[in-house]
Design an enzyme around this catalytic site. Structure first.
Site, PDB file in Angstrom:
ATOM      1  N   ASN A 129    -103.203 -75.586  80.630  1.00 47.28           N
ATOM      2  CA  ASN A 129    -103.705 -75.608  82.012  1.00 47.28           C
ATOM      3  C   ASN A 129    -104.810 -74.556  82.113  1.00 47.28           C
ATOM      4  O   ASN A 129    -104.526 -73.361  82.142  1.00 47.28           O
ATOM      5  CB  ASN A 129    -102.543 -75.276  82.965  1.00 47.28           C
ATOM      6  CG  ASN A 129    -103.007 -75.090  84.397  1.00 47.28           C
ATOM      7  OD1 ASN A 129    -104.128 -75.455  84.758  1.00 47.28           O
ATOM      8  ND2 ASN A 129    -102.136 -74.510  85.227  1.00 47.28           N
ATOM      9  N   LYS A 141    -106.671 -73.992  84.559  1.00 53.94           N
ATOM     10  CA  LYS A 141    -106.833 -73.486  85.932  1.00 53.94           C
ATOM     11  C   LYS A 141    -108.333 -73.481  86.302  1.00 53.94           C
ATOM     12  O   LYS A 141    -109.072 -74.339  85.860  1.00 53.94           O
ATOM     13  CB  LYS A 141    -106.212 -72.102  86.083  1.00 53.94           C
ATOM     14  CG  LYS A 141    -104.796 -72.025  85.522  1.00 53.94           C
ATOM     15  CD  LYS A 141    -104.103 -70.772  85.923  1.00 53.94           C
ATOM     16  CE  LYS A 141    -102.778 -70.677  85.175  1.00 53.94           C
ATOM     17  NZ  LYS A 141    -101.896 -69.672  85.727  1.00 53.94           N
ATOM     18  N   HIS A 196     -97.826 -77.258  90.813  1.00 54.34           N
ATOM     19  CA  HIS A 196     -97.904 -75.943  90.158  1.00 54.34           C
ATOM     20  C   HIS A 196     -97.651 -74.865  91.208  1.00 54.34           C
ATOM     21  O   HIS A 196     -98.070 -75.004  92.361  1.00 54.34           O
ATOM     22  CB  HIS A 196     -99.283 -75.769  89.523  1.00 54.34           C
ATOM     23  CG  HIS A 196     -99.358 -74.576  88.638  1.00 54.34           C
ATOM     24  ND1 HIS A 196     -99.516 -73.298  89.124  1.00 54.34           N
ATOM     25  CD2 HIS A 196     -99.289 -74.455  87.285  1.00 54.34           C
ATOM     26  CE1 HIS A 196     -99.535 -72.449  88.111  1.00 54.34           C
ATOM     27  NE2 HIS A 196     -99.398 -73.118  86.988  1.00 54.34           N
ATOM     28  N   GLU A 232     -99.044 -72.204  91.812  1.00 56.01           N
ATOM     29  CA  GLU A 232    -100.268 -71.708  92.474  1.00 56.01           C
ATOM     30  C   GLU A 232    -100.727 -72.664  93.572  1.00 56.01           C
ATOM     31  O   GLU A 232    -101.379 -72.250  94.529  1.00 56.01           O
ATOM     32  CB  GLU A 232    -101.367 -71.477  91.423  1.00 56.01           C
ATOM     33  CG  GLU A 232    -101.050 -70.241  90.585  1.00 56.01           C
ATOM     34  CD  GLU A 232    -101.661 -70.234  89.192  1.00 56.01           C
ATOM     35  OE1 GLU A 232    -102.530 -71.069  88.905  1.00 56.01           O
ATOM     36  OE2 GLU A 232    -101.243 -69.390  88.385  1.00 56.01           O
ATOM     37  N   GLU A 277     -91.346 -73.599  85.278  1.00 58.88           N
ATOM     38  CA  GLU A 277     -92.203 -72.420  85.232  1.00 58.88           C
ATOM     39  C   GLU A 277     -91.690 -71.388  86.237  1.00 58.88           C
ATOM     40  O   GLU A 277     -92.001 -71.478  87.440  1.00 58.88           O
ATOM     41  CB  GLU A 277     -93.640 -72.790  85.611  1.00 58.88           C
ATOM     42  CG  GLU A 277     -94.276 -73.784  84.685  1.00 58.88           C
ATOM     43  CD  GLU A 277     -95.788 -73.623  84.647  1.00 58.88           C
ATOM     44  OE1 GLU A 277     -96.309 -73.378  83.555  1.00 58.88           O
ATOM     45  OE2 GLU A 277     -96.433 -73.700  85.701  1.00 58.88           O
ATOM     46  N   GLY A 324     -98.411 -65.749  83.973  1.00 57.04           N
ATOM     47  CA  GLY A 324     -99.516 -64.792  83.870  1.00 57.04           C
ATOM     48  C   GLY A 324     -99.088 -63.331  83.914  1.00 57.04           C
ATOM     49  O   GLY A 324     -99.930 -62.454  84.080  1.00 57.04           O
ATOM     50  N   SER A 329     -96.228 -67.357  80.441  1.00 58.60           N
ATOM     51  CA  SER A 329     -96.521 -66.329  79.436  1.00 58.60           C
ATOM     52  C   SER A 329     -96.163 -66.741  78.013  1.00 58.60           C
ATOM     53  O   SER A 329     -95.719 -65.916  77.215  1.00 58.60           O
ATOM     54  CB  SER A 329     -95.826 -65.012  79.805  1.00 58.60           C
ATOM     55  OG  SER A 329     -96.348 -64.508  81.029  1.00 58.60           O
TER      56      SER A 329
HETATM   57  C1  PEP Z   1     -99.363 -71.700  84.079  1.00 60.30           C
HETATM   58  O1  PEP Z   1    -100.210 -71.366  84.867  1.00 60.30           O
HETATM   59  O2  PEP Z   1     -98.906 -72.860  84.136  1.00 60.30           O
HETATM   60  C2  PEP Z   1     -98.902 -70.738  83.097  1.00 60.30           C
HETATM   61  C3  PEP Z   1     -97.792 -70.987  82.467  1.00 60.30           C
HETATM   62  O3  PEP Z   1     -99.692 -69.625  82.915  1.00 60.30           O
HETATM   63  P1  PEP Z   1     -99.511 -68.502  81.758  1.00 60.30           P
HETATM   64  O4  PEP Z   1     -99.247 -69.227  80.457  1.00 60.30           O
HETATM   65  O5  PEP Z   1    -100.802 -67.777  81.755  1.00 60.30           O
HETATM   66  O6  PEP Z   1     -98.343 -67.664  82.160  1.00 60.30           O
END
Ligand code: PEP
Length: 257
Positions: A11, A13, A98, A100, A168, A174, A213
């Site tokens: 992703n 983003k 997601h 976000e 998630e 992040g 992460s």
């Molecule tokens: C995400 O935004 O779906 C995500 C898992 O981000 P990160 O891997 O940076 O934690």
């Protein structure tokens, strides 16, 4: 025994300009070399890059996806994109719900449900994201919260072919923080059972990704866990070497559970 093909999804983003398409080319080359084994590799770039990325991925085994879609196929929705538009641009997947978008754009479960219907209508596979916040986990509320997200977000017309779930934990996205493999296993098993209740008979073949992460250094620990069928990767997906370092754990891997 049901065999589920692992999926490693990136992703991007709101990152990436045309110059970053070289990462897409590098990922295609690495997949062609067999670095990801039998795992499916998916890149979800910003919508502005989809058509150009699709040209690069043509003839490769790398799939493309959108990061969001509107529920309607077309209409007076300035700034929005429909699932049909994503498909027309070369996507076969779309990420929905997601965290976000749930937090930054106030997308609730009903909205995710309607967008998922839109994805299915267009023939896209929906990657529906669920996950608890830190305070919900600390309050012992993670399973209940994720259960309610699943019930509210998954349409009855979905199947294990048209739907992927991404677990998630919001606090792991992040941040460099990750749940323990035991917590991941517990949640993924719970998700499989819950989805099987919502979509009878679909649980065994459903792919459930872990996201939050994931890096090359922790990928094996987080992903080679029962009921984990791949990863949704944010930050580490922007760099082809890091991304393929994660997908590389599937090089010698055959899943049979
Ligand atoms: C995400 O935004 O779906 C995500 C898992 O981000 P990160 O891997 O940076 O934690």
């Amino acid at each position: 025994m049901t065999q589920r093909r692992p999926l490693v999804a990136g992703n991007w983003k709101m990152h990436g300009l045309r110059k970053n398409l070289s990462e897409v080319s590098a990922i295609c080359a690495a997949v062609a070399e067999g670095i990801a084994g039998d795992a499916e590799v998916l890149i979800c770039p910003p919508a502005t890059l989809l058509i150009a990325a699709a040209r690069i991925c043509e003839g490769s085994k790398v799939a493309l996806g959108g990061q969001h879609c509107h529920e309607e196929p077309s209409g007076p929705f300035t700034g929005d994109l429909s699932a049909e538009m994503l498909k027309d641009a070369g996507a076969t997947y779309v990420i929905l719900g997601h965290s976000e978008r749930r937090s930054g754009h106030h997308e609730g479960n009903h909205s995710v449900h309607e967008k998922t219907l839109g994805a299915l209508r267009a023939g896209l596979t929906a990657i529906v994201c669920v996950g608890e916040t830190k305070s919900e986990r600390e309050a012992g509320d993670a399973l209940r919260l994720v259960g309610s997200q699943l019930i509210g977000s998954i349409p009855k017309s979905a199947s294990s072919e048209s739907l992927v779930i991404a677990y998630e934990p919001v606090w792991a996205i992040g941040t460099g923080l990750t749940p323990t493999p035991e917590d991941i296993a517990e949640m993924h098993h719970f998700i499989r059972v819950q989805v099987n209740d919502i979509l009878p008979g679909q649980g065994a073949a459903l792919r459930i990704l872990y996201g939050g992460s994931v890096k090359p250094g922790n990928a094996a620990k987080l992903l080679l866990v029962k009921d984990v069928d791949g990863a949704l990767v944010g930050g580490a997906s922007l760099n082809s070497s890091e991304f393929m370092g994660i997908a590389g754990i599937y090089r010698e891997f055959v899943r049979t559970t």
